[in-house]
Write an enzyme that holds these catalytic residues in place. Structure first.
Site, PDB file in Angstrom:
ATOM      1  N   GLU A   1       0.836  -1.203   0.000  1.00 11.55           N
ATOM      2  CA  GLU A   1       0.000   0.000   0.000  1.00 11.55           C
ATOM      3  C   GLU A   1       0.872   1.255   0.000  1.00 11.55           C
ATOM      4  OE1 GLU A   1      -3.327   2.042   2.984  1.00 11.55           O
ATOM      5  OE2 GLU A   1      -2.215   0.250   3.590  1.00 11.55           O
ATOM      6  N   PHE A   2       0.417   2.257  -0.707  1.00  9.49           N
ATOM      7  CA  PHE A   2       1.130   3.536  -0.776  1.00  9.49           C
ATOM      8  C   PHE A   2       0.353   4.557   0.048  1.00  9.49           C
ATOM      9  CE2 PHE A   2       3.237   7.152  -2.476  1.00  9.49           C
ATOM     10  CZ  PHE A   2       4.411   6.700  -3.057  1.00  9.49           C
ATOM     11  N   ILE A   3       0.912   4.930   1.195  1.00 14.81           N
ATOM     12  CA  ILE A   3       0.214   5.796   2.146  1.00 14.81           C
ATOM     13  C   ILE A   3       0.619   7.241   1.944  1.00 14.81           C
ATOM     14  CG2 ILE A   3      -0.117   6.326   4.596  1.00 14.81           C
ATOM     15  CD1 ILE A   3       0.495   3.368   5.177  1.00 14.81           C
TER      16      ILE A   3
ATOM     17  N   ASP B   1      11.382  -2.385  15.785  1.00 15.26           N
ATOM     18  CA  ASP B   1      12.416  -1.451  15.324  1.00 15.26           C
ATOM     19  C   ASP B   1      11.842  -0.043  15.271  1.00 15.26           C
ATOM     20  OD1 ASP B   1      14.786  -0.465  14.310  1.00 15.26           O
ATOM     21  OD2 ASP B   1      14.390  -1.077  12.259  1.00 15.26           O
TER      22      ASP B   1
END
Length: 332
Positions: free
Chosen positions: A131-133, A236
């Site tokens: 997904e490209f947020i 992380d």
């Protein structure tokens, strides 16, 4: 550890860190879960134009480079996708990342990019499509981040013990996630012990290895009086892996997931920028346990050791100082 998105930028935390450019989210299509299929000449394009439900790719643009992976934005008539590639490492690294992202996504708590596909490149290496947020202008509200992270920890449970279904990486360092019923054993063997052995093998540093092993054998009293339940951890969580979407909701990405003691999530706090409002909101959902402050540096130690192994002697003194302090406190 080392973020995989955006353009290279200096940081006080790491010799090689990456900033991130906005990623756009597409809600026009429904995707099947990521799986590895047979290779084609361009498996990324093939997936986007089939399972990604696009009929054409209108643009491909880099969103920076990095220490480990390359990143690109694919614009299509069905929305945009974020694609990371690595020309030398096989798909196991991205498979581990995808499994972690999926596990966090399923808690229905904090916003994470949904992974769609992991596979091998025909010329060698691997890729992940996700997904490209679209990111907002700031990192969002610290109190919302604290509450959402705590909700993820509370929701992300397992009855398998401490570990994860696959080994993954913390930066480029292997992270061993063999299921273990006892947290102290897991953290001593697969986190501190593994890093100490790397330091001895890589630098011949017998001093830090021997003192560190004394700490591992003696650290049990630091956990007296508490019950530790496995929680899904990002693993992380430093500032480069924290952002906010265009609505101001917190987003976390580039995980090194496993199930562990929730306090271990703050091991990168020296590089995360957590403030008082973050911790107040977090502890409203996940109450602080007795002795929390005594264990803080123990969880920092894992990441200091990893930085020593990845980036060299500049991090040795910080790790050694923590070990020496604990050996004195524990009279070990």
């Amino acid at each position: 550890m080392v973020a995989h998105l955006g353009a290279i930028a200096p940081s006080s935390c790491f010799p090689c860190r990456l900033t991130r450019l906005p990623r756009l989210s597409s809600t026009k299509h429904k995707h099947r879960p990521f799986i590895m299929n047979a290779m084609s000449d361009d498996p990324i394009r093939e997936w986007i134009l089939s399972e990604g439900n696009a009929t054409k790719i209108t643009g491909i643009s880099p969103v920076g480079g990095g220490c480990i992976n390359r990143a690109n934005r694919y614009d299509t008539d069905a929305g945009s996708f974020f694609v990371k590639t690595n020309r030398s490492i096989g798909p196991s690294m991205f498979e581990g990342e995808a499994l972690g992202l999926n596990a966090m996504y399923k808690t229905n708590s904090i916003h994470v990019p949904k992974p769609y596909k992991v596979g091998s490149l025909p010329t060698g290496g691997s890729y992940i499509i996700m997904e490209f947020i679209e990111f907002g202008a700031s990192r969002g509200d610290q109190s919302v981040l604290g509450r959402k992270l705590a909700e993820m920890h509370r929701a992300g449970k397992t009855d398998k013990g401490f570990g994860f279904d696959v080994d993954n990486t913390i930066g480029s360092t292997p992270q061993i996630n063999t299921w273990t019923s006892d947290w102290i054993q897991f953290y001593g063997e697969h986190r501190l012990g593994f890093q100490l052995k790397l330091a001895q093998d890589q630098y011949g540093d017998r001093t830090i290895y021997e003192k560190g092993q004394r700490l591992v054998r003696s650290m049990g009293p630091l956990f007296d009086g508490i019950v530790i339940e496995p929680c899904l951890l990002h693993g992380d969580l430093w500032s480069g892996n924290i952002s906010a979407d265009k609505n101001g909701e917190p987003v976390i990405l580039d995980p090194a997931c496993y199930y562990g003691h929730n306090e271990a999530e703050f091991g990168m706090s020296w590089c995360a920028g957590f403030g008082g409002s973050f911790y107040s909101a977090y502890f409203e959902v996940m109450p602080k346990q007795p002795g929390f402050e005594k264990r803080t540096d123990l969880y920092l130690l894992y990441h200091y050791l990893n930085h020593y192994n990845l980036f060299g002697s500049g991090y040795r003194s910080s790790a050694m100082s923590i070990i020496d302090d604990y050996l004195r406190i524990l009279k070990a």
